[in-house]
Design an enzyme around this catalytic site. Sequence first.
Site, PDB file in Angstrom:
ATOM      1  N   GLY A 181       0.667  -1.166   0.045  1.00  0.00           N
ATOM      2  CA  GLY A 181      -0.018  -0.211   0.081  1.00  0.00           C
ATOM      3  C   GLY A 181       0.605   1.424  -0.109  1.00  0.00           C
ATOM      4  N   CYS A 186      -0.380   3.285  -6.183  1.00  0.00           N
ATOM      5  CA  CYS A 186      -1.078   2.472  -5.674  1.00  0.00           C
ATOM      6  C   CYS A 186      -2.503   2.829  -4.866  1.00  0.00           C
ATOM      7  CB  CYS A 186      -0.170   1.631  -4.624  1.00  0.00           C
ATOM      8  SG  CYS A 186      -1.085   0.737  -3.317  1.00  0.00           S
TER       9      CYS A 186
END
Length: 346
Positions: A181, A186
């Site tokens: 993450g 992302c």
Amino acid sequence: MRIEYDIKLGFKDVMIRPKRSTLKSRAQVTLEREFKFLHSPLIWSGIPVMAANMDTVGTFNMALALADKKLCTTIHKHYTVEEWGKFAVSIPESYYNYIAVSTGIGKADSDKLKAIFKIIPALQMICIDVANGYSEYFVNFVRRTREQYPEKVIIAGNVVTGEMVEELLLSGADIVKVGIGPGSVCTTRVKTGVGYPQLSAIIECSDAAHGLGGQIISDGGCASPGDIAKAFGAGADFVMLGGMLAGHNESGGEIVERNGQSFRKFYGMSSSTAMTKHIGSVAEYRASEGKTVEVPYKGEVESTIQDILGGLRSTCTYVGAARLKELTKRTTFIRVNEQENQIYSE
Ligand code: 5GP
């Protein structure tokens, strides 16, 4: 349901405290490291900064430019075997240790890996990469790959917790890739709510890996040379970069002209752009977990590398580390509520 109350930290939550040092100049600092691995007999030496296996970053051209400086590239998995064949002709032996072949975990992936090693058997590194490294299927794939390639350096990821780092190392990985993450393109944390602040992930995962004689790569979240220094300070053996290496001559991604300025497309490997390009569409059962952005054209990657390595040498000088290897030992992080002065930023 359970809550863990100790706060996990990202790069923006800390700075590195300067320390008295006997170093006179940053020219005295060596960034090269030598690694022995848990399984592979290879001894690797070089500067442990890597280009990510994204098709806009981990290209053949990037690999040639970075290998020149003893930096690694994990080549993205979308080149065909024929393209590898052509590339094989252009790489001298001294580059072999700086090129990792990326693979997914399907049957077609392992067949392709075999075909690539048939063309260039001397390549030493395999990067087994999935967004979620917590599945049993993935662990089994790592185990089978180790059986098949006992001599190669196997990188496996991504995970963010110590117990999974241990499991992957014990299943045959030499190096575990850490990060869920934090990446610049992302959207996993937004789409799923899952993630782990990168600095804490590095601290916890490097501790687990080093206890077993393995290494970790900090993957994602570095937006400046200072973040890379913090990743090494936290215990990363290697640091992988996507966004910081995007937008160069050697990167991939369509070139876009707008108002007389050049940009290059940069997108996550789970973005709808990447999925449409490589698979044809976003499968019905899944959401895209990546962004598509345009980054200003930055010219040759060499000057960015110089900027990064200059920053790292300077960090080492501030804390008295004559070698990058000593940086973790010499790092004291301080918790902060501020980073740089923004008064002149746009
Ligand atoms: P960056 O250096 O740009 O912050 O992060 C690069 C890393 O982001 C890659 O090495 C990879 O682990 C991760 N990444 C790349 N594409 C995607 C994507 O589409 N979705 C997610 N969740 N992560 C991605």
